[in-house]
Design a protein around this motif. Sequence first.
Motif, PDB file in Angstrom:
ATOM      1  N   GLU A 139       0.822  -1.230   0.000  1.00 26.33           N
ATOM      2  CA  GLU A 139       0.000   0.000   0.000  1.00 26.33           C
ATOM      3  C   GLU A 139       0.849   1.272   0.000  1.00 26.33           C
ATOM      4  O   GLU A 139       0.472   2.288  -0.605  1.00 26.33           O
ATOM      5  N   ALA A 140       2.012   1.228   0.672  1.00 28.93           N
ATOM      6  CA  ALA A 140       2.848   2.431   0.761  1.00 28.93           C
ATOM      7  C   ALA A 140       3.475   2.807  -0.587  1.00 28.93           C
ATOM      8  O   ALA A 140       3.935   3.935  -0.769  1.00 28.93           O
ATOM      9  N   VAL A 142       2.180   3.266  -3.505  1.00 28.42           N
ATOM     10  CA  VAL A 142       1.430   4.199  -4.358  1.00 28.42           C
ATOM     11  C   VAL A 142       0.719   5.233  -3.491  1.00 28.42           C
ATOM     12  O   VAL A 142      -0.097   4.895  -2.633  1.00 28.42           O
ATOM     13  N   ALA A 143       1.084   6.501  -3.710  1.00 27.38           N
ATOM     14  CA  ALA A 143       0.409   7.623  -3.049  1.00 27.38           C
ATOM     15  C   ALA A 143       0.506   7.543  -1.521  1.00 27.38           C
ATOM     16  O   ALA A 143      -0.443   7.901  -0.816  1.00 27.38           O
ATOM     17  N   GLY A 144       1.661   7.125  -1.025  1.00 22.48           N
ATOM     18  CA  GLY A 144       1.991   7.176   0.403  1.00 22.48           C
ATOM     19  C   GLY A 144       0.860   6.751   1.320  1.00 22.48           C
ATOM     20  O   GLY A 144       0.383   5.616   1.265  1.00 22.48           O
ATOM     21  N   ALA A 145       0.405   7.685   2.164  1.00 21.99           N
ATOM     22  CA  ALA A 145      -0.575   7.361   3.209  1.00 21.99           C
ATOM     23  C   ALA A 145      -1.973   7.095   2.661  1.00 21.99           C
ATOM     24  O   ALA A 145      -2.821   6.548   3.372  1.00 21.99           O
ATOM     25  N   ILE A 146      -2.242   7.482   1.420  1.00 22.02           N
ATOM     26  CA  ILE A 146      -3.618   7.342   0.902  1.00 22.02           C
ATOM     27  C   ILE A 146      -3.950   5.863   0.725  1.00 22.02           C
ATOM     28  O   ILE A 146      -3.239   5.149   0.023  1.00 22.02           O
ATOM     29  N   ILE A 148      -5.313   3.402  -1.282  1.00 23.96           N
ATOM     30  CA  ILE A 148      -5.803   3.350  -2.665  1.00 23.96           C
ATOM     31  C   ILE A 148      -5.709   1.946  -3.242  1.00 23.96           C
ATOM     32  O   ILE A 148      -6.595   1.515  -3.976  1.00 23.96           O
TER      33      ILE A 148
HETATM   34 NA    NA Z   1      -1.056   4.259  -0.526  1.00 19.56          NA
END
Ligand code: NA
Length: 447
Positions: A139-140, A142-146, A148
């Motif tokens: 998860e980290a 792509v788009a860090g904390a989001i 997605i």
């Molecule tokens: Na993410």
Amino acid sequence: MSMSEHTNPLGDKPIRVALLGCGVVGSSVARMLVESADDLRARIGAPVELVGIAVRRVGKDRSDVPVDPALFTTDAEDLVTRADIVVEVVGGIDPARGLLLKAMESGASVVTANKALLAEDGPTLYAAADAAGVDLYYEAAVAGAIPILRPMRESLAGDDVTKVLGIVNGTTNFVLDKMDTTGAGFEETVAQAQALGYAEADPTADVEGFDAAAKAALLASLAFHTRVKGADVFREGISDVTAADIAAAKAMDHVVKLLAICERTTGQNGTSGVSVRVHPAMIARTHPLASVRDAYNAVFVEASAAGQLMFYGRGAGGDPTALAVLGDLVAVARHIVAGGRGPGESAYADLPILDVGDSVTRYHISLDVEDRPGVLAQVAQAFADTGVSIETVRQHIRTNSSSGEARANLVIVTHAATEAALAATVDALAASEVVAEVVSVMRVEGA
Ligand code: NA
Ligand SMILES: NC(=O)C1=CN([C@@H]2O[C@H](COP(=O)(O)OP(=O)(O)OC[C@H]3O[C@@H](n4cnc5c(N)ncnc54)[C@H](O)[C@@H]3O)[C@@H](O)[C@H]2O)C=CC1
Ligand SMILES: N[C@@H](CC=O)C(=O)O
């Protein structure tokens, strides 16, 4: 937090976590593992034990990382065989790939933030996870904390995603935002993004769009159940975006953003497939993506039944990225406690990747032309010949300060056209005797 409702079928046996890398993200992960140990135990139903942190050099001062210094090791090969979960935040292709393969062969699940590796050789890693019956979560990446990837993989599993449009690189958004709002220079803002921990180890990956392309490949793979590699993504970075481009966007009440665009579409020859591209583009200030400032990221998803969804949050930086890592770690640890694993790769649709020439968008073209009768008609003819329809034309006269020669600058915005048709138009304009210079060509998205 109460721990009374959770029981651990493994008894008090801790879940052993090995951390590979202790840089911007790794040091945040280590600190949060220690500081949140009680909450993590309650949420997982088992204690988590950090069994080692692989680093390049053991003697370095790491007083900001509140762990027993004896945990630091340079022997990552050994460390990955002593863990139930291996967290990889080293980055790069090798040795990360070999370490993760060894970890999974040894029975460990993997949590990684390494989009470059997954976009280069994901299928090898997914196959290794399947063979070993372990989880591979990222998860980290792509788009860090989001959140997605999990929504794409799980929440939207019953829908057909048709488009993903996003700002997925914090560094370039930070740079473009500062250039737009403060007029700051390019090099200076890249250096600031590095100091803030947003940039990749080599910021060329950010500036030239490789990082966003890797993320676009991961998003497209999940969205369309098709294997898309970083190399399949059409890519242009922001190094050629000038202050003049930003001013031209401002004049139209637009901003310049580096966009990742993944579409389920049909090519000119009727082939149904997937188009994935990353490039700078102008978008109207009224568009929600225009208000994504600083190093924030945002991802729009369009799906047949769900309609439009938008995800927004911090896309880069140590703590936001570490939080995404920890979310995956908790999910994987829960699976270990429950004795199962989460969903893996889904690539059954196996759609063709379309050529960028098939993708359709609007264009902003700035031309310097001779200031005499008939020029506008010849320019318009070049568009007509290639089937590109003009939406607006603006002209102003500028005088060359040294020669005194008057030139007309034409700013033309087109209706939607294919990349192939636009490229043919630009070639024709560049070869035309009435065009002194094609000053810039930029796509206009989000209309
Ligand atoms: Na993410
Ligand atoms: N910084 C950010 O905002 C985000 C980073 N990521 C990803 O997270 C990963 C780590 O990024 P950062 O922490 O920013 O990078 P970093 O460069 O700050 O940290 C990486 C660390 O790994 C160490 N390292 C390199 N090779 C090693 C090896 N063979 N053994 C042990 N240690 C080794 C380096 O010395 C460095 O301390 C990368 O894959 C990056 O793409 C993902 C999302 C956001
Ligand atoms: N370098 C990346 C870090 C997060 O993925 C970025 O700037 O977005």
